[in-house]
Design a protein around this motif. Structure first.
Motif, PDB file in Angstrom:
ATOM      1  N   THR A  84      20.052  73.702  33.341  1.00  0.00           N
ATOM      2  CA  THR A  84      20.454  72.409  32.772  1.00  0.00           C
ATOM      3  C   THR A  84      20.396  72.420  31.245  1.00  0.00           C
ATOM      4  O   THR A  84      20.580  71.387  30.616  1.00  0.00           O
ATOM      5  N   LYS A  85      20.150  73.581  30.670  1.00  0.00           N
ATOM      6  CA  LYS A  85      20.177  73.713  29.208  1.00  0.00           C
ATOM      7  C   LYS A  85      21.631  73.641  28.740  1.00  0.00           C
ATOM      8  O   LYS A  85      22.520  74.219  29.369  1.00  0.00           O
ATOM      9  N   PRO A  86      21.924  72.936  27.650  1.00  0.00           N
ATOM     10  CA  PRO A  86      23.313  72.828  27.180  1.00  0.00           C
ATOM     11  C   PRO A  86      23.974  74.196  27.016  1.00  0.00           C
ATOM     12  O   PRO A  86      23.363  75.134  26.502  1.00  0.00           O
ATOM     13  N   PHE A  87      25.200  74.279  27.471  1.00  0.00           N
ATOM     14  CA  PHE A  87      25.997  75.496  27.346  1.00  0.00           C
ATOM     15  C   PHE A  87      27.301  75.113  26.667  1.00  0.00           C
ATOM     16  O   PHE A  87      27.925  74.119  27.027  1.00  0.00           O
ATOM     17  N   ILE A  88      27.715  75.883  25.689  1.00  0.00           N
ATOM     18  CA  ILE A  88      28.856  75.487  24.852  1.00  0.00           C
ATOM     19  C   ILE A  88      30.149  75.419  25.662  1.00  0.00           C
ATOM     20  O   ILE A  88      30.331  76.128  26.661  1.00  0.00           O
ATOM     21  N   PRO A 121      33.346  60.234  26.088  1.00  0.00           N
ATOM     22  CA  PRO A 121      32.392  59.371  26.807  1.00  0.00           C
ATOM     23  C   PRO A 121      31.188  60.115  27.378  1.00  0.00           C
ATOM     24  O   PRO A 121      30.145  59.523  27.590  1.00  0.00           O
ATOM     25  N   PHE A 122      31.347  61.422  27.653  1.00  0.00           N
ATOM     26  CA  PHE A 122      30.264  62.164  28.290  1.00  0.00           C
ATOM     27  C   PHE A 122      29.913  63.375  27.445  1.00  0.00           C
ATOM     28  O   PHE A 122      30.570  64.402  27.500  1.00  0.00           O
ATOM     29  N   SER A 123      28.855  63.245  26.676  1.00  0.00           N
ATOM     30  CA  SER A 123      28.455  64.284  25.737  1.00  0.00           C
ATOM     31  C   SER A 123      27.109  64.867  26.142  1.00  0.00           C
ATOM     32  O   SER A 123      26.286  64.210  26.784  1.00  0.00           O
ATOM     33  N   TRP A 124      26.874  66.098  25.708  1.00  0.00           N
ATOM     34  CA  TRP A 124      25.598  66.769  25.950  1.00  0.00           C
ATOM     35  C   TRP A 124      24.708  66.718  24.710  1.00  0.00           C
ATOM     36  O   TRP A 124      23.632  67.314  24.687  1.00  0.00           O
ATOM     37  N   GLU A 125      25.152  66.017  23.674  1.00  0.00           N
ATOM     38  CA  GLU A 125      24.411  66.018  22.411  1.00  0.00           C
ATOM     39  C   GLU A 125      23.039  65.370  22.519  1.00  0.00           C
ATOM     40  O   GLU A 125      22.174  65.609  21.669  1.00  0.00           O
ATOM     41  N   TRP A 126      22.822  64.538  23.539  1.00  0.00           N
ATOM     42  CA  TRP A 126      21.533  63.876  23.680  1.00  0.00           C
ATOM     43  C   TRP A 126      20.407  64.865  23.971  1.00  0.00           C
ATOM     44  O   TRP A 126      19.231  64.587  23.727  1.00  0.00           O
ATOM     45  N   ASP A 127      20.743  66.050  24.500  1.00  0.00           N
ATOM     46  CA  ASP A 127      19.727  67.043  24.831  1.00  0.00           C
ATOM     47  C   ASP A 127      19.281  67.757  23.551  1.00  0.00           C
ATOM     48  O   ASP A 127      20.114  68.291  22.808  1.00  0.00           O
ATOM     49  N   ASN A 128      17.992  67.779  23.275  1.00  0.00           N
ATOM     50  CA  ASN A 128      17.501  68.350  22.015  1.00  0.00           C
ATOM     51  C   ASN A 128      17.591  69.869  21.967  1.00  0.00           C
ATOM     52  O   ASN A 128      17.179  70.486  20.978  1.00  0.00           O
ATOM     53  N   ARG A 129      18.161  70.492  22.997  1.00  0.00           N
ATOM     54  CA  ARG A 129      18.333  71.947  22.991  1.00  0.00           C
ATOM     55  C   ARG A 129      19.733  72.370  22.558  1.00  0.00           C
ATOM     56  O   ARG A 129      20.057  73.567  22.585  1.00  0.00           O
ATOM     57  N   THR A 130      20.572  71.404  22.166  1.00  0.00           N
ATOM     58  CA  THR A 130      21.946  71.752  21.801  1.00  0.00           C
ATOM     59  C   THR A 130      22.003  72.673  20.586  1.00  0.00           C
ATOM     60  O   THR A 130      22.793  73.619  20.554  1.00  0.00           O
ATOM     61  N   LEU A 131      21.200  72.405  19.563  1.00  0.00           N
ATOM     62  CA  LEU A 131      21.228  73.245  18.359  1.00  0.00           C
ATOM     63  C   LEU A 131      20.795  74.668  18.692  1.00  0.00           C
ATOM     64  O   LEU A 131      21.382  75.638  18.188  1.00  0.00           O
TER      65      LEU A 131
END
Length: 332
Positions: A180-184, A273-283
């Motif tokens: 569930t970690k953000p993936f580009i 409308p649906f972004s993954w930016e809220w997850d602090n692991r994006t950077l």
């Protein structure tokens, strides 16, 4: 429909599927679409939701959500199994061609009639449908180990989860901290992003977005130059090796308000409308991706010319944004 028959026209082991209003936002590397062991990446959305708890939803979010709310029932209808994921969430959707054929065969078998007859009933009952999600859910059930899965939560709709909804699976124990970690995402769904204004009628948005995607960024520089410079400022700095060269790139990007320690939103926002930016692991995920780009040095030369061709400072950047907005108003 033609994508659900892609195996009949493609002879390769895998096929990449995407809509006509797709725009790639960064270099496509092998790791961005395949695992290190060669499995196709599936970058899916998941959530169990009901409308009753929604508040402050915008018109475009409501249109998108109307589409998504029907999706689980479509999956149950076509596969006769509960919905797991929504794959209208990334492009390109890469599937093994043999699995596309197996999907049709499975549908025909569980319905007891030819696939096209089932398809006609699907269209008659639901109208709009999501073939990406149908095929993704099929491979999740029957070929899951042959793909690398990444799962993004809807986040803003978490409070609307309906634990008794019969269209969803009940066991989400397959979710882990790692998957569930953000993936580009290497591409964006252009007609559903802020690049093409949401208050266009849907047909106009898709047509304009399709034109931009087909003709390329050079045809509409006032629309996409600010968009592409975001990618350059992150990618080029990730590739530079000499202190002077890195300094020049950083200074040029800073002049237009772009810094390498910022998250490049389009890598994690397939549709606004649906972004993954809220997850602090994006950077962290973004940094990992850009580290893989050392073998693509042409970005540095392109970027230096881009930044040095004229005084490309923040004022110029803002002027392009104003041109884009004026262009959008004319189209309306």
């Amino acid at each position: 429909l033609d994508m659900m028959f892609a195996d009949t026209v493609v002879t390769s082991k895998y096929v990449g599927l995407c809509d006509s209003d797709t725009m790639f936002v960064t270099i496509v590397t092998p790791r961005s679409v395949f695992s290190t062991s060669g499995k196709p990446v599936i970058n899916a959305l998941f959530a169990r939701y009901s409308r009753k708890n929604y508040t402050n939803i915008t018109p475009i979010e409501k249109r998108v959500e109307d589409f998504f709310v029907k999706l689980p029932e479509e999956i149950v209808f076509i596969l006769k199994k509960p919905n797991v994921v929504n794959c209208m969430s990334y492009f390109p959707v890469i599937l093994a061609t043999k699995h596309i054929k197996a999907f049709r065969e499975y549908v025909a078998k569980v319905h007891g009639e030819p696939f096209l007859e089932v398809y006609k009933k699907l269209v008659s009952r639901f109208g709009q449908y999501c073939h990406y999600s149908m095929m993704c859910n099929y491979v999740w059930y029957f070929h899951r180990d042959e793909y690398e899965w990444h799962y993004q939560n809807y986040k803003r709709f978490q409070e609307g989860w309906n634990k008794t909804n019969p269209f969803f699976i009940s066991d989400y124990s397959f979710l882990t901290k790692e998957n569930t970690k953000p993936f580009i995402r290497v591409a964006t769904h252009l007609s559903h992003t802020n690049l093409v204004e949401f208050d266009f009628p849907i047909g106009d948005r898709m047509m304009r977005a399709g034109e931009v995607a087909h003709r390329g960024p050079g045809y509409y520089p006032h629309l996409v130059s600010p968009f592409l410079v975001n990618a350059f400022c992150h990618v080029a700095f990730a590739q530079c090796h000499r202190k002077k060269e890195c300094g020049e790139i950083e200074a040029g990007c800073s002049r237009i308000g772009r810094h390498r320690k910022q998250v490049f939103a389009q890598l994690f926002r397939f549709e606004t409308p649906f972004s993954w930016e809220w997850d602090n692991r994006t950077l962290e995920s973004q940094t990992e991706f850009y580290k893989t780009l050392e073998h693509y040095p042409y970005w540095i030369e392109y970027g230096k010319k881009f930044l040095n061709s004229k005084p490309y400072h923040k004022k110029e950047f803002d002027r392009l944004q104003l041109q884009r907005n004026a262009f959008v108003r004319v189209l309306k």
